[in-house]
Design an enzyme around this catalytic site. Structure first.
Site, PDB file in Angstrom:
ATOM      1  N   GLY A  96      -3.388  -2.010  -0.824  1.00 19.23           N
ATOM      2  CA  GLY A  96      -2.642  -0.753  -0.829  1.00 19.23           C
ATOM      3  C   GLY A  96      -1.172  -1.012  -1.072  1.00 19.23           C
ATOM      4  O   GLY A  96      -0.796  -2.054  -1.631  1.00 19.23           O
TER       5      GLY A  96
ATOM      6  N   GLY B 118       1.316  -2.792   3.818  1.00 20.03           N
ATOM      7  CA  GLY B 118       1.292  -4.215   4.161  1.00 20.03           C
ATOM      8  C   GLY B 118       2.340  -4.579   5.200  1.00 20.03           C
ATOM      9  O   GLY B 118       2.106  -5.432   6.064  1.00 20.03           O
TER      10      GLY B 118
ATOM     11  N   GLU C 277      -3.161  -7.400  -0.397  1.00 20.70           N
ATOM     12  CA  GLU C 277      -3.136  -7.132  -1.845  1.00 20.70           C
ATOM     13  C   GLU C 277      -2.320  -5.862  -2.023  1.00 20.70           C
ATOM     14  O   GLU C 277      -2.856  -4.749  -1.942  1.00 20.70           O
ATOM     15  CB  GLU C 277      -4.567  -6.938  -2.374  1.00 20.70           C
ATOM     16  CG  GLU C 277      -5.487  -8.126  -2.146  1.00 20.70           C
ATOM     17  CD  GLU C 277      -5.270  -9.257  -3.141  1.00 20.70           C
ATOM     18  OE1 GLU C 277      -4.514  -9.075  -4.121  1.00 20.70           O
ATOM     19  OE2 GLU C 277      -5.865 -10.332  -2.942  1.00 20.70           O
TER      20      GLU C 277
ATOM     21  N   CYS D 204      -2.678  -1.380  -9.817  1.00 20.57           N
ATOM     22  CA  CYS D 204      -1.677  -2.267  -9.202  1.00 20.57           C
ATOM     23  C   CYS D 204      -1.080  -3.165 -10.273  1.00 20.57           C
ATOM     24  O   CYS D 204       0.069  -3.605 -10.165  1.00 20.57           O
ATOM     25  CB  CYS D 204      -2.302  -3.089  -8.092  1.00 20.57           C
ATOM     26  SG  CYS D 204      -3.804  -3.928  -8.606  1.00 20.57           S
TER      27      CYS D 204
HETATM   28  P1  NAD Z   1      -1.813   3.221   0.608  1.00 20.71           P
HETATM   29  O1  NAD Z   1      -0.986   2.100   1.111  1.00 20.71           O
HETATM   30  O2  NAD Z   1      -1.311   4.590   0.797  1.00 20.71           O
HETATM   31  O3  NAD Z   1      -3.261   3.167   1.325  1.00 20.71           O
HETATM   32  C1  NAD Z   1      -4.125   2.077   1.156  1.00 20.71           C
HETATM   33  C2  NAD Z   1      -5.097   2.002   2.318  1.00 20.71           C
HETATM   34  O4  NAD Z   1      -4.403   1.584   3.487  1.00 20.71           O
HETATM   35  C3  NAD Z   1      -5.760   3.331   2.682  1.00 20.71           C
HETATM   36  O5  NAD Z   1      -7.111   3.089   2.991  1.00 20.71           O
HETATM   37  C4  NAD Z   1      -4.987   3.782   3.909  1.00 20.71           C
HETATM   38  O6  NAD Z   1      -5.712   4.631   4.753  1.00 20.71           O
HETATM   39  C5  NAD Z   1      -4.710   2.439   4.577  1.00 20.71           C
HETATM   40  N1  NAD Z   1      -3.534   2.396   5.462  1.00 20.71           N
HETATM   41  C6  NAD Z   1      -2.309   2.909   5.237  1.00 20.71           C
HETATM   42  N2  NAD Z   1      -1.477   2.599   6.258  1.00 20.71           N
HETATM   43  C7  NAD Z   1      -2.214   1.871   7.140  1.00 20.71           C
HETATM   44  C8  NAD Z   1      -1.926   1.267   8.406  1.00 20.71           C
HETATM   45  N3  NAD Z   1      -0.718   1.362   8.964  1.00 20.71           N
HETATM   46  N4  NAD Z   1      -2.914   0.594   9.030  1.00 20.71           N
HETATM   47  C9  NAD Z   1      -4.141   0.492   8.480  1.00 20.71           C
HETATM   48  N5  NAD Z   1      -4.479   1.058   7.301  1.00 20.71           N
HETATM   49  C10 NAD Z   1      -3.513   1.737   6.640  1.00 20.71           C
HETATM   50  O7  NAD Z   1      -2.113   2.933  -0.936  1.00 20.71           O
HETATM   51  P2  NAD Z   1      -2.770   3.865  -2.052  1.00 20.71           P
HETATM   52  O8  NAD Z   1      -1.837   4.976  -2.394  1.00 20.71           O
HETATM   53  O9  NAD Z   1      -4.169   4.199  -1.676  1.00 20.71           O
HETATM   54  O10 NAD Z   1      -2.877   2.849  -3.281  1.00 20.71           O
HETATM   55  C11 NAD Z   1      -1.823   2.577  -4.166  1.00 20.71           C
HETATM   56  C12 NAD Z   1      -1.103   1.308  -3.798  1.00 20.71           C
HETATM   57  O11 NAD Z   1      -2.020   0.238  -3.663  1.00 20.71           O
HETATM   58  C13 NAD Z   1      -0.123   0.868  -4.866  1.00 20.71           C
HETATM   59  O12 NAD Z   1       1.032   0.375  -4.254  1.00 20.71           O
HETATM   60  C14 NAD Z   1      -0.872  -0.241  -5.599  1.00 20.71           C
HETATM   61  O13 NAD Z   1      -0.050  -1.144  -6.289  1.00 20.71           O
HETATM   62  C15 NAD Z   1      -1.603  -0.876  -4.464  1.00 20.71           C
HETATM   63  N6  NAD Z   1      -2.773  -1.618  -4.918  1.00 20.71           N
HETATM   64  C16 NAD Z   1      -2.720  -2.971  -4.887  1.00 20.71           C
HETATM   65  C17 NAD Z   1      -3.787  -3.722  -5.348  1.00 20.71           C
HETATM   66  C18 NAD Z   1      -3.735  -5.224  -5.351  1.00 20.71           C
HETATM   67  O14 NAD Z   1      -4.797  -5.840  -5.510  1.00 20.71           O
HETATM   68  N7  NAD Z   1      -2.586  -5.851  -5.200  1.00 20.71           N
HETATM   69  C19 NAD Z   1      -4.932  -3.073  -5.832  1.00 20.71           C
HETATM   70  C20 NAD Z   1      -4.961  -1.687  -5.837  1.00 20.71           C
HETATM   71  C21 NAD Z   1      -3.864  -0.959  -5.375  1.00 20.71           C
END
Ligand code: NAD
Length: 502
Positions: free
Chosen positions: A235, A240, A257, A291
């Site tokens: 995410g 992270g 990631e 991503c």
């Molecule tokens: P997001 O961070 O909003 O959410 C991702 C996940 O994390 C969701 O399931 C959410 O419920 C969970 N989450 C959020 N805060 C949390 C916390 N404090 N504790 C536990 N879980 C939590 O991301 P998004 O909008 O769904 O996705 C887009 C982002 O993800 C972009 O920044 C993208 O670059 C990144 N991404 C990275 C990769 C990679 O492999 N590096 C792959 C896909 C997406």
């Protein structure tokens, strides 16, 4: 297209109980039209904790099953995915807004990682190491770890889970998955598909895979639970920053990631036709919601006036629309917040001297859907918002004259996920891949930044989190390593010549 009806029909066909789709408090939307397609029931924190306990009990049995037999379950999962590919791929398109070939491609990635993991289940090898002591043998053994927590992002609703789950399962672990609240329907479908593989397998322990529908509060249960030794969280970098320290506090492992701010460099010798196509897919594909999407481009001054006008033309002419009706190449943004993020970034870029091509909203269907024309922004230099990830189709283009300066600018952002160089000059290509070249986890030559294969380890450095999953030796993160020394002599020499005679 009746999105709500088609979603329900697909889910039922894939094996999801229709009753799970209504009556809950967590709405699910399709970005194709912005309409609500289901009301899911999120799990409570106590139910989430209970599911983790059940997964832990499953792990304790599963770890004793020989790894090649564990591979058989993943082989069956791959078969079930093959059978479900067209329906699941279409559901991915409905839930994440991807064009059909990308929806299907995401399921293909799941099939590919299953194949990879099946082979791996007959390896999981350790080293033997020369001992300094006579009559001693030293070796490494790899053991199952425990419950693997998976938190996934909306934009790869199923592939990322499978990258983790296929490896975790052959390594002898159980899996608890918290999908994105924006793409939980495809997770329910995967749960049903997995259940079919388990049924065919015959004697797998109950609770090997648990899907926890819910928002970040449910993710936090996974992050904080003592019986989850590894959490793979995909995410935003913001997520992270919250998850990383919490895992570190209890000494759990983290595969993080996170966000990317990926760039390409186009050099004087580049094959510009090839670069044009690679940049177009990398920057506009998936509506800029990968991503690994290309977000920055450094173009040498000698080819700038050749390449950039052609790129702008592609931006002006690319088809934007509902990808399931009429074959558009650019589908919708996931929601209104993503649209606001994009317009905000474009305003900032203009204030910093950027010249924008595209970026306007495109009316497709109801105004609850957010379609945009991808934006190409010519920037005088790399300043905010270029240095930040905006999860939308914006490509910032900058001119360079000095290769060293271009590499320095390339690396001068927080994220370190993917990168590419377009050149026919072997010196430039090798320099880009060398220790003082790209600082990213993925560095490519003459292909774009996105579209990785499962055979390589996937992940990035710096604010991308440092995690690796999928291919190569990424499996090692899902296992516990033991170093074993066996003394088959009749004496007890101590290492480093230490004597301790009692
Ligand atoms: P997001 O961070 O909003 O959410 C991702 C996940 O994390 C969701 O399931 C959410 O419920 C969970 N989450 C959020 N805060 C949390 C916390 N404090 N504790 C536990 N879980 C939590 O991301 P998004 O909008 O769904 O996705 C887009 C982002 O993800 C972009 O920044 C993208 O670059 C990144 N991404 C990275 C990769 C990679 O492999 N590096 C792959 C896909 C997406």
């Amino acid at each position: 297209m009746d999105v709500k009806k088609e979603t329900a029909d697909l889910l039922v066909k894939l094996g999801v109980d229709a009753a799970a789709l209504s009556g809950g408090t967590m709405p699910s939307y399709s970005p194709l039209t912005g309409e609500k397609v289901a009301d899911l029931s999120p799990v409570s924190s106590s139910d989430a904790a209970k599911a983790i306990e059940e997964a832990d009990a499953a792990f304790r049995q599963w770890r004793l099953v020989p790894a090649p037999r564990r591979g058989e379950l993943v082989r069956l999962l791959g078969e079930e995915l093959r059978a479900a590919k067209s329906d699941l791929g279409r559901l991915v398109s409905i839930e994440a807004g991807k064009i059909p070939s990308e929806g299907l491609g995401e399921v293909q990635e799941m099939i590919d990682i299953c194949d990879f993991a099946v082979g791996l289940s007959r390896q999981l090898y350790g080293l033997t190491i020369a001992s300094e002591r006579p009559g001693h043998r030293m070796m490494e053994t790899w053991h199952p770890l425990g419950v693997v927590g998976v938190i996934s992002a909306f934009n790869f609703p199923v592939a990322v889970w499978s990258w983790n789950a296929a490896l975790a399962l052959v390594c002898g672990n159980s899996v608890v998955w918290k999908p994105s609240e924006k793409s939980s329907l495809t997770a329910l479908a995967c749960e049903a598909i997995f259940a079919r593989a388990v049924e065919r397998f015959g004697d797998a322990p109950a609770g090997l895979l648990k899907v926890l529908i819910g928002d970040r509060a449910v993710g936090e249960v996974l992050v904080d639970h003592a019986k989850v030794p590894l959490v793979s969280a995909t995410g935003s970098t913001r997520m992270g920053r919250e998850v990383g320290p919490r895992l570190a506090k209890r000494f759990a492992r983290a595969i993080l990631e996170l966000g990317g701010n990926n760039a390409g460099i186009v050099c004087p010798s580049a094959d510009l036709d090839m670069a044009l196509r690679a940049i177009a897919f990398g920057a506009m594909g998936t509506a800029g919601q990968r991503c690994t999407t290309m977000r920055r481009l450094f173009v040498h001054e000698s080819v700038y006036d050749d390449l950039v006008p052609r790129l702008k033309k592609a931006y002006e002419s690319v088809s934007v629309g509902n990808p399931l009706e009429g074959g558009a190449l650019v589908g919708p943004l996931i929601d209104e917040a993503a649209y606001k993020g994009m317009t905000g970034a474009l305003e900032k870029a203009q204030a910093a001297g950027g010249a924008v091509t595209g970026g306007e909203r495109v009316e497709v269907g109801p105004d609850t859907a957010f379609y945009v024309r991808p934006a190409l922004v010519e920037m005088p230099k790399q300043v905010a918002p270029v240095t930040e990830e905006t999860f939308a189709p914006i490509l910032y283009v900058m001119k360079y004259s000095d290769f060293d300066a271009a590499i320095a600018d390339h690396n001068a952002v927080g994220a370190g996920l993917s990168s590419s160089i377009f050149t026919l000059d072997v010196r430039e290509a090798e320099r880009f891949l060398s220790a003082d070249g790209s600082d990213c986890g993925i560095a490519n030559v003459n292909i774009g930044t996105s579209g990785a294969e499962i055979g390589g380890a996937f992940g990035g450095e710096k604010e991308t989190g440092g995690g690796r999953e999928s291919g190569s030796d990424a499996w090692k993160a899902y296992m516990r390593r033991a170093t074993n020394t066996v003394n088959y002599s009749t004496v007890l020499p101590l290492a480093q010549g230490v004597s301790f005679d009692i």
